[in-house]
Design an enzyme around this catalytic site. Sequence first.
Site, short mmCIF file in Angstrom:
data_model
loop_
_atom_site.label_atom_id
_atom_site.label_comp_id
_atom_site.label_asym_id
_atom_site.label_seq_id
_atom_site.Cartn_x
_atom_site.Cartn_y
_atom_site.Cartn_z
N LYS A 1 0.92 4.77 -3.52
CA LYS A 1 0.68 5.41 -3.02
C LYS A 1 2.01 6.38 -3.43
CE LYS A 1 -3.05 5.39 -1.61
NZ LYS A 1 -4.18 5.57 -2.98
N TYR B 1 1.23 -1.35 0.07
CA TYR B 1 -0.11 -0.36 -0.34
C TYR B 1 0.63 0.92 -0.28
CZ TYR B 1 -3.39 3.84 1.44
OH TYR B 1 -3.96 4.69 1.17
P1 NAP Z 1 -13.11 2.97 1.68
O1 NAP Z 1 -14.16 2.91 2.45
O2 NAP Z 1 -12.08 0.78 1.18
O3 NAP Z 1 -13.46 3.20 0.29
C1 NAP Z 1 -12.49 2.05 -1.04
C2 NAP Z 1 -13.54 2.47 -2.74
O4 NAP Z 1 -13.07 2.47 -3.11
C3 NAP Z 1 -14.53 1.42 -2.30
O5 NAP Z 1 -15.65 2.26 -3.31
C4 NAP Z 1 -14.36 0.57 -2.68
O6 NAP Z 1 -15.70 0.07 -3.52
C5 NAP Z 1 -13.54 1.76 -4.06
N1 NAP Z 1 -13.27 0.59 -4.88
C6 NAP Z 1 -11.85 -0.66 -4.57
N2 NAP Z 1 -11.59 -1.68 -5.43
C7 NAP Z 1 -11.85 -0.63 -6.87
C8 NAP Z 1 -11.97 -1.26 -7.89
N3 NAP Z 1 -11.09 -1.94 -8.70
N4 NAP Z 1 -12.63 -0.18 -9.24
C9 NAP Z 1 -13.46 1.02 -8.51
N5 NAP Z 1 -13.94 0.94 -7.17
C10 NAP Z 1 -12.63 0.81 -6.00
O7 NAP Z 1 -11.58 3.60 2.01
P2 NAP Z 1 -11.06 5.07 1.96
O8 NAP Z 1 -10.19 5.00 3.60
O9 NAP Z 1 -12.73 5.70 1.84
O10 NAP Z 1 -10.55 5.31 0.62
C11 NAP Z 1 -10.63 6.24 -0.30
C12 NAP Z 1 -9.43 6.30 -0.78
O11 NAP Z 1 -8.43 7.25 0.41
C13 NAP Z 1 -8.30 5.36 -1.20
O12 NAP Z 1 -6.97 6.43 -2.06
C14 NAP Z 1 -7.26 5.75 0.38
O13 NAP Z 1 -5.73 5.19 0.10
C15 NAP Z 1 -7.11 6.89 0.43
N6 NAP Z 1 -6.43 6.45 1.62
C16 NAP Z 1 -7.65 6.84 3.40
C17 NAP Z 1 -7.25 6.87 4.12
C18 NAP Z 1 -8.20 6.16 5.45
O14 NAP Z 1 -7.13 6.74 6.20
N7 NAP Z 1 -9.14 6.23 5.31
C19 NAP Z 1 -5.83 7.40 4.28
C20 NAP Z 1 -5.44 7.84 3.33
C21 NAP Z 1 -5.41 7.58 1.97
P3 NAP Z 1 -15.90 -1.39 -2.99
O15 NAP Z 1 -16.98 -1.00 -1.79
O16 NAP Z 1 -16.71 -2.17 -3.85
O17 NAP Z 1 -14.71 -1.92 -2.23
#
Ligand code: NAP
Length: 251
Positions: free
Chosen positions: A177, A173
């Site tokens: 990024k 991961y």
């Molecule tokens: P999340 O709730 O798991 O959401 C991730 C989203 O990406 C879900 O809608 C998932 O769909 C979708 N996804 C996964 N694989 C996919 C694919 N092949 N095609 C299209 N959509 C896909 O996680 P989140 O925390 O909101 O993450 C959103 C972004 O923020 C990510 O890029 C993550 O790396 C970044 N981020 C998050 C954090 C944190 O602390 N949460 C911190 C830094 C960065 P499904 O529901 O179908 O799985």
Amino acid sequence: MPTERIALVTGANQGVGKQVAKELAEHGVTVLVGSRDLAKGEAAAAEIGSGAHAIQLDVTDPASIASAAGTIRERFGRLDLLVNNAGISNTLGAGLTPEQNAAQSTASQASLDEIRAVWEVNVFGVVAVYQAMLPLLRDGIDARIVNVSSGVGSLASNADPSFPYRAIFGPVYPASKAALNAMTLAMMIELEGTDIKVNLVSPGFTSTALNNFAGTESVEDGSREVVRVALFGPNDPTGTFTRWEDATIPW
Ligand code: NAP
């Protein structure tokens, strides 16, 4: 009357993406709620309300990406905002915190299949969506791309022994990024001299499925910087990498 803004948010059926889609819609933006499972996208769009429309989009599936681009061309003729938000932290199953994930994915232990699977979504998926949506963005009004990265992908931060998240830097991961940041830089450089702006943002450590809800910030608070930058206007900056609020992250 200003023309309505047309936005696509990938992975918007839950988590940060859904929050961004919701707040964009509240600001009068027409939001396409990208979801690899259309039914989940439709449920999210219905919850968000008017201005939100589900669109099937799996960022690892070229046919799905081409179909989404075709639908947007047909319905709107352009795209003004692309938020590349979809991402995964691992494919080992739900229920892993970042520390547990990191412990299984050190440089010596991570399987190449696992590295490829995560990079497929977080890196190549973003490039594929960029390539497919760029013609629509070129026809957009004050077009902007916002790529959702993470502070844990900062090479400059991780090179500093005092960086608190350094221990979890690994090839799955965090390095995905870092690679996304490199791809974003390539997009920025390609688009210099055009009207299309590009920004890179990190949410806070947010309680979502990605980290088995171990994040310390609510979805509302954790998504704030993504929302702020996604709502940038034509005179706001390009080429930034920030976390809340407007704090610069080194690349
Ligand atoms: P999340 O709730 O798991 O959401 C991730 C989203 O990406 C879900 O809608 C998932 O769909 C979708 N996804 C996964 N694989 C996919 C694919 N092949 N095609 C299209 N959509 C896909 O996680 P989140 O925390 O909101 O993450 C959103 C972004 O923020 C990510 O890029 C993550 O790396 C970044 N981020 C998050 C954090 C944190 O602390 N949460 C911190 C830094 C960065 P499904 O529901 O179908 O799985």
